[in-house]
Design an enzyme around this catalytic site. Structure first.
Site, short mmCIF file in Angstrom:
data_model
loop_
_atom_site.label_atom_id
_atom_site.label_comp_id
_atom_site.label_asym_id
_atom_site.label_seq_id
_atom_site.Cartn_x
_atom_site.Cartn_y
_atom_site.Cartn_z
CB SER A 1 -3.89 4.73 0.48
OG SER A 1 -2.98 3.85 0.47
N1 SAH Z 1 -0.75 2.83 4.49
C1 SAH Z 1 0.05 3.75 3.69
C2 SAH Z 1 0.32 3.71 2.35
C3 SAH Z 1 1.17 2.56 2.17
S1 SAH Z 1 1.98 2.53 0.56
C4 SAH Z 1 -0.56 5.26 4.33
O1 SAH Z 1 -1.34 5.43 5.03
O2 SAH Z 1 0.10 6.17 3.97
C5 SAH Z 1 2.68 0.88 1.07
C6 SAH Z 1 3.67 0.72 1.90
O3 SAH Z 1 3.92 -0.56 2.05
C7 SAH Z 1 5.04 1.46 1.45
O4 SAH Z 1 5.38 2.33 2.41
C8 SAH Z 1 5.96 0.16 1.28
O5 SAH Z 1 7.38 0.53 1.88
C9 SAH Z 1 5.50 -0.67 2.18
N2 SAH Z 1 6.06 -2.00 2.16
C10 SAH Z 1 6.06 -2.78 0.85
N3 SAH Z 1 6.47 -3.87 0.85
C11 SAH Z 1 6.30 -4.32 2.38
C12 SAH Z 1 6.83 -5.45 3.28
N4 SAH Z 1 7.17 -6.51 2.62
N5 SAH Z 1 6.93 -5.13 4.33
C13 SAH Z 1 6.58 -3.88 5.09
N6 SAH Z 1 6.23 -2.99 4.40
C14 SAH Z 1 6.14 -3.10 2.96
#
Ligand code: SAH
Length: 230
Positions: A78
């Protein structure tokens, strides 16, 4: 589609060619402050956790820009100012247990870990969890537990949580997450259609129901049900 971006990509305070590491860090923190990250504890945590450790490959040299960047599994780390604003909105106390849904690179979890007692972070992609765990170990962040799980169901065996941060966009705040929040607990979650601009919502659980505050427009990758292939 980028995860964790604000609605304003213009970055006049971003790094410049020829900046040394000290100047880069100063500009990084200045950009955070100018975009509303003012909580000194959050700024301190973001100063201590080096975003460069969480960005690999040819985007490494852009780690200190206030912009989301691609990571493996088609996901994104992010935008730093959005990480800061979400962390600030969560109003974390030092004894809190925090659930993060969407480990991604591990950057957000690392920042949370400096502000609370314990972080549980889950991602649907095993590769992201394994790589983030290795980084947490390397950085000595021993109060983070990372798991492969569908975070839209929360983590019932560890619930309830003082704070929940969702870093992927849901159409509505997921019911299981609402029910795993303690009374007095806070959840921050981007809500809206996955291919559109979403609204970041802060949900506070009161004794008699939930209070919803709209914080700002954001854009995140979607919350996808079930586990990923990798
Ligand atoms: N917080 C992260 C950025 C997240 S991007 C950082 O600091 O880098 C969003 C993430 O959510 C992705 O890695 C994706 O795989 C995850 N995601 C999406 N749907 C999900 C679910 N149902 N359960 C767990 N993770 C999920």
């Amino acid at each position: 589609m980028s995860a964790g971006t604000g609605d304003d990509d213009h970055d006049p305070d971003g790094p410049r060619a020829g900046d040394g590491p000290g100047e880069q860090k100063m500009r990084f923190l200045f950009a955070l402050r100018s975009r509303g990250v003012t909580d000194p504890r959050v700024l301190d945590a973001m100063e201590r956790i080096d975003r460069g450790a969480f960005v690999r490959g040819h985007f490494e040299d852009r780690a200190y820009e206030d912009t989301p960047l691609p990571i493996v599994c088609g996901q994104t780390i992010s935008q730093p100012s959005v990480v800061g604003l979400m962390t600030q909105a969560l109003d974390i106390g030092p004894r809190d247990t925090v659930l993060e849904v969407g480990t991604g690179s591990g950057y957000q979890a690392a920042i949370l870990s400096l502000l609370c007692r314990r972080v549980l972070t889950v991602d649907r992609h095993r590769r992201l969890v394994v790589e983030a765990e290795a980084l947490f170990r390397q950085l000595g962040l021993s109060n983070i537990t990372a798991r492969v799980a569908d975070g839209s169901r929360g983590l019932p065996e560890q619930a309830p949580f003082d704070r929940i941060m969702v870093t992927a966009a849901a159409e509505d705040p997921p019911g299981p997450l609402l029910s795993q929040l303690k009374i007095g607990g806070i959840m921050v979650v981007p809500v809206g259609q996955s291919d559109a601009v979403q609204t970041l919502i802060r949900v506070t659980r009161m004794a008699d129901g939930f209070r919803y505050d709209e914080l700002r427009q954001v854009r995140f990758v979607p919350l996808v049900e079930g586990l990923g292939q990798t």
